[in-house]
Structures are given as structure tokens and as C-alpha cells.
Design an enzyme around this catalytic site. Structure first.
Site, short mmCIF file in Angstrom:
data_model
loop_
_atom_site.label_atom_id
_atom_site.label_comp_id
_atom_site.label_asym_id
_atom_site.label_seq_id
_atom_site.Cartn_x
_atom_site.Cartn_y
_atom_site.Cartn_z
N LYS A 1 25.70 41.33 50.85
CA LYS A 1 27.11 40.95 50.75
C LYS A 1 27.59 40.50 52.11
CE LYS A 1 30.31 41.02 47.48
NZ LYS A 1 30.11 40.94 46.03
N ASP B 1 32.81 35.22 45.88
CA ASP B 1 33.45 36.51 45.63
C ASP B 1 34.95 36.30 45.89
OD1 ASP B 1 32.77 39.50 45.14
OD2 ASP B 1 34.08 39.61 46.87
P1 NAD Z 1 39.33 36.05 43.20
O1 NAD Z 1 39.58 35.83 44.64
O2 NAD Z 1 39.07 34.88 42.32
O3 NAD Z 1 40.56 36.87 42.57
C1 NAD Z 1 41.00 38.08 43.09
C2 NAD Z 1 42.26 38.50 42.35
O4 NAD Z 1 42.65 39.80 42.80
C3 NAD Z 1 43.45 37.58 42.61
O5 NAD Z 1 44.19 37.45 41.42
C4 NAD Z 1 44.24 38.35 43.65
O6 NAD Z 1 45.63 38.03 43.67
C5 NAD Z 1 44.03 39.77 43.17
N1 NAD Z 1 44.29 40.78 44.19
C6 NAD Z 1 43.86 40.81 45.46
N2 NAD Z 1 44.35 41.90 46.08
C7 NAD Z 1 45.07 42.57 45.17
C8 NAD Z 1 45.85 43.75 45.21
N3 NAD Z 1 45.91 44.50 46.31
N4 NAD Z 1 46.50 44.13 44.09
C9 NAD Z 1 46.44 43.39 42.97
N5 NAD Z 1 45.73 42.27 42.87
C10 NAD Z 1 45.07 41.86 43.96
O7 NAD Z 1 38.13 37.11 43.12
P2 NAD Z 1 37.11 37.37 41.92
O8 NAD Z 1 35.91 36.55 42.17
O9 NAD Z 1 37.81 37.26 40.62
O10 NAD Z 1 36.71 38.89 42.21
C11 NAD Z 1 37.49 39.98 41.72
C12 NAD Z 1 36.64 41.24 41.75
O11 NAD Z 1 35.47 41.05 40.94
C13 NAD Z 1 36.12 41.65 43.13
O12 NAD Z 1 36.00 43.05 43.16
C14 NAD Z 1 34.73 41.03 43.15
O13 NAD Z 1 33.88 41.67 44.08
C15 NAD Z 1 34.32 41.29 41.72
N6 NAD Z 1 33.21 40.46 41.24
C16 NAD Z 1 33.31 39.09 41.26
C17 NAD Z 1 32.26 38.34 40.73
C18 NAD Z 1 32.33 36.84 40.66
O14 NAD Z 1 31.43 36.25 40.06
N7 NAD Z 1 33.35 36.18 41.20
C19 NAD Z 1 31.12 38.98 40.24
C20 NAD Z 1 31.06 40.37 40.21
C21 NAD Z 1 32.14 41.09 40.72
#
Ligand code: NAD
Length: 447
Positions: free
Chosen positions: A133, A173
Site C-alpha cells: 500500500k 484507492d
Molecule cells: P474514494 O476516494 O473514491 O471515496 C471515498 C469516499 O469516502 C468519498 O465519498 C469521501 O467523501 C468519503 N469520506 C472520506 N472521509 C470521510 C469521512 N471522514 N467521513 C465520511 N466520509 C468520508 O475512495 P474509494 O476507492 O471508494 O475507497 C473507499 C474505501 O474502500 C477505502 O477504505 C478504500 O481503502 C476501500 N477500498 C477501495 C477499493 C477500490 O477498488 N477503490 C478496493 C478495496 C477497498
């Protein structure tokens, strides 16, 4: 990814890290040390499988922790120093694999935790990858598109051979997306030399389809969450049609989970993100909400719902909660407020151990992150395979393979829970740890 206003620009100055201390989010300091929390989860499963002390010792720390300070020229000519990270936890089963996060609170402990979760996630799904990561300490919303491009290219260049299609493979991410991955790929390709250039596309996954990405990668993580929810519903004789769902985080994972759950008849009654929380007991249209977010970058202000507070959000009348924002958002207070039947962890590490204990004690199912949000890394694996073979699989083929793999692993965890009488998180880790243990016992360590 983002548009810049003159006001945004004025807040960028050489004396201060971009985006530092300007958010209303709870600080990571208040949330505890994420890596310690991750280790507590692993330890519980390690005790259960009686993991060898030597293997426990190896897995207790990442193999490599890289911190890079690099300068970037901003649009106004100022130079700003950025801090980038890449943590490589384990590569027993294959190249290090894991996302690149752009966030103003990015820190080493967070990267260590996230990297270690990738090791167990890959081992659980029997994907030939290890765990990694990384990312940059930056608020991407504060940079112009060209500044983001320069940050990404300079960071990738500084990483040099610490990434590579057979060594360490980044993916999107929080705060990064397909465009970020294309910039990374292009930068990497252009430094490896003309002859090797095209064999290097697999250095990152989660690229746009045009630039060598896979169909289905964009929605893969949300789709994987929905497969888990569907399996859970069928196990519990629960009808998804008409059920109520609340979702925290409406980025890649949350927005696709919302759209795909609504296709099954689920009604999205509450959504929250970094800008605020909204609710509508009659249902929020996830497609219209996505259009609103594309324009404004937050769910706040969406006309088809009312504004509510964070506390009110967790107490909403609903059946399913999908955390899809950041880690450690679900503490004991939130767990006590939740009235749902199940939590499907789209985010990595959203739940404090105490909160999980409370939820389990009150009969709430918790489908853990390393099982629930693994659709992303599974399709990343398919993207990497397609790049290696110079193939292009059609959308349905990717989605069918993803569905089979998710259901197969879900069934293995279900079986483990039934046989060993442990919770789903412990079972998921235990399956991954047992596989790592077998391989370490066979291979030993060098020399
Ligand atoms: P992203 O940047 O597309 O979206 C993140 C979202 O979280 C946004 O809507 C943002 O406004 C919100 N957010 C951020 N801080 C916040 C807070 N304090 N309170 C409420 N909302 C908040 O990110 P993503 O890719 O959707 O990732 C989201 C989660 O999923 C993370 O934990 C990431 O590690 C995990 N994840 C992502 C993937 C992927 O393929 N993108 C895969 C596995 C896990």
C-alpha cells in the site's frame, strides 16, 4: 479528477503541506494506531490457527517501508515538498499488490495496516499476489489537474524500480482513480526503455480500459460487496427487494455498491461523505446522486434528500450498513446507535474491535473487509493477467469470473465459521493465515 477555484489555489502555499489541518474529519490521532488495531485482528486469528511463532514474527512487520520526500512545481511557480509512501508487507505468494491513496492524513502506520490487510486478502482469495500500500500525503481536492499529474509523475519516478509488474503493482484507492493509474503507468513505461515499454502495462491496475485496464474494474469493489450481501441474504432468508440501506462514503466503492444494490430492489435511505450526511426514508436515487457528486464532489446539497447529522445517520432505521469511506469510522458509539441486521465492510478497516464485539453481541452480522471489499483486487488480478497475455476479456466474462470467485470464497468462510465457531473476520484471517503458514513451512526462509 478535480477542478480548481482561485480560493482553492490561494490555500496552497510553500510553507504548509497541501491540505493539512483543513478538514472537519476526526484526526487519525483520535482513532488510535491503525497498525496496532490491524495486528489485534490478526493476532486473534493467529491464536486460533496456532500460527508458528516464527511466521507470526515475519508477518508482524512489513518487509519494506519506503518514505520519499519530493518537490513539485505548482501552477504559480512555487515549489512544494510532498511526502510519499510505499509499504511492502509480504510477497510470499506473488508481487506486492495494493492501492495508492492520496489523503492529507496519510501516514506510515496507516500504510502498514492497509498493506498487511492486502496480504491476508490475497491469501484468502488465493490470488497470486502479496500485500502493499502507498500514497501521498496530499488533499487532491486542493490541487489543479496539472499539479496532480506532476505530483503523480514525480512520485512514480521517485519510486523507480520499487514498483514493477512482477514486483509491486499499485491500484487506485481513496483520492486516486483511473487517471492517476494511467499517469503512473505512462511515467513508469517511459523510464524502462523503448523495447520493454509495452510489456510494462501491468505495473498498475485500475487503469482506464482505453489505456489497458479491464472491463469491470471500475465497479468491481462495489460489485463484490453486493455479492457478499446477496449471499448473506440468501443464507438468512432475507429479501433484498425493498430493504433499507445506509452507506457511508460515496466514492468508487460506495456509489457502485449503492447503484448495484438498488438494482436488487434495495432502497438507499441514508448516505454520508466527507461533506455531510443526507437521508430520505422514501429512497435516494443513486444514479442522480452520482451525477450530483460528479459536479459538487459531495453528497451534501443533494435536492432529493434532507440534510442530517452524522449521529442521526448511524441511528437511521435500516437493514444494511455499508461503510465505504475511511478506516475506523465505526466506533462503539456508532455501533450502539446502529439498528441494522448486517454490516458489509466496503472500506478497509472501518470497524473498531470494540464496536465489532458489540455488534456481534447484539446479533448483527459483520462481513469483514478482506472478504467483502476484495472485488477490486480480484479484478485487478484479471487486469494484470490480461496485460501479461495481451488479451482483452469482455465485460461479462470478467463479471462472471468475479462472481464465481466471490461466492466460492464466501462459501469457504461460511464453512469455516460453521466448523470452528468463530466470527467471520477471524475465519477470513484464519483461512489466509493457514495458507501462508503451509507455504512458509514448505519453503522455510533464505538462506
Ligand atoms: P474514494 O476516494 O473514491 O471515496 C471515498 C469516499 O469516502 C468519498 O465519498 C469521501 O467523501 C468519503 N469520506 C472520506 N472521509 C470521510 C469521512 N471522514 N467521513 C465520511 N466520509 C468520508 O475512495 P474509494 O476507492 O471508494 O475507497 C473507499 C474505501 O474502500 C477505502 O477504505 C478504500 O481503502 C476501500 N477500498 C477501495 C477499493 C477500490 O477498488 N477503490 C478496493 C478495496 C477497498
Amino acid at each position: 479528477m478535480t477542478t480548481e477555484t482561485p480560493k482553492d489555489k490561494a490555500s496552497v502555499g510553500p510553507s504548509k503541506p497541501v491540505g493539512a489541518a483543513e478538514s472537519s474529519e476526526p484526526s487519525l490521532k483520535d482513532r488510535g494506531n491503525l497498525f496496532e488495531i490491524a495486528m489485534r485482528q490478526v493476532d486473534k486469528a493467529a491464536d486460533h490457527v496456532k500460527l508458528d511463532a516464527q511466521i507470526r514474527q515475519i508477518l508482524a512487520q512489513p518487509k519494506n517501508e519506503l518514505i520519499i520526500n519530493f518537490p513539485v512545481r505548482m501552477d504559480d511557480g512555487a515549489y512544494i515538498m510532498f511526502k510519499g509512501y510505499r509499504v511492502q508487507h509480504n510477497n510470499l505468494f506473488g508481487p506486492y499488490k495494493g492501492g495508492m491513496r492520496y489523503h492529507h492524513e496519510a501516514n506510515l502506520d496507516e500504510m502498514k495496516a492497509l498493506a498487511s490487510w492486502m496480504t491476508y486478502k490475497s491469501a484468502l482469495h488465493e490470488i497470486p499476489f502479496g500485500g502493499g500500500k502507498g500514497g501521498v500525503k496530499v488533499d487532491p481536492g486542493k490541487l489543479s489537474r496539472s499539479e496532480l499529474e506532476r505530483v503523480t509523475r514525480r512520485f512514480t519516478h521517485a519510486l523507480g524500480n520499487n514498483i514493477g509488474p512482477d514486483w509491486d503493482i499499485p491500484a487506485p484507492d481513496v483520492g486516486t482513480n483511473e487517471q492517476t493509474m494511467v499517469w503512473m503507468m505512462d511515467t513508469y513505461m517511459n523510464v524502462v526503455g523503448q523495447n520493454d515499454k509495452h510489456s510494462m502495462r501491468g505495473v498498475v491496475t485500475g487503469k482506464s480500459v482505453t489505456s489497458g485496464g479491464s472491463y469491470g474494474r471500475r465497479e468491481a469493489t462495489g460489485q463484490g460487496v453486493v455479492h457478499c450481501v446477496t449471499e448473506w441474504a440468501s443464507d438468512h432468508g432475507f429479501n433484498l427487494d425493498g430493504c433499507h440501506v445506509i452507506i457511508q462514503g460515496f466514492g468508487n466503492v460506495g456509489s457502485y455498491a449503492a447503484r448495484l444494490l438498488s438494482q436488487k430492489g434495495a432502497v438507499i435511505v441514508g448516505v454520508g461523505d466527507v461533506g455531510g450526511y443526507i437521508a430520505n426514508p422514501e429512497g435516494i436515487n443513486p444514479h442522480k446522486l452520482s451525477e450530483h457528486v460528479a459536479k459538487t464532489r459531495t453528497v451534501a446539497g443533494y435536492r432529493g434528500a434532507s440534510k442530517i447529522g452524522r449521529e442521526e445517520f448511524f441511528g437511521l432505521e435500516a437493514d444494511i450498513f455499508v461503510p465505504a469511506a475511511l478506516e475506523l469510522e465505526l466506533g462503539l458509539k456508532e455501533a450502539k446507535a446502529l439498528r441494522v441486521k448486517m454490516v458489509a465492510e466496503g472500506a478497509n478497516g472501518p470497524t473498531f474491535p470494540e464496536a465489532e464485539e458489540h455488534l456481534l453481541a447484539k446479533g448483527v452480522s459483520v462481513i469483514p473487509d478482506i472478504l467483502c471489499n476484495s472485488g477490486g483486487v480480484i479484478v485487478s488480478y484479471y487486469e494484470w493477467l490480461q496485460n501479461k497475455r495481451s488479451e482483452r476479456w469482455d465485460h461479462n466474462e470478467v463479471l462472471n469470473r468475479l462472481e464465481r470467485r466471490m461466492k466460492q470464497t464466501y462459501a469457504q468462510v461460511r464453512q469455516y465459521v460453521a466448523t470452528h465457531h468463530v466470527d467471520w473476520r477471524t475465519a477470513s484471517y484464519a483461512l489466509g493465515l493457514e495458507r501462508l503458514q503451509v507455504a512458509y513451512r514448505e519453503r522455510g526462509i533464505f538462506p
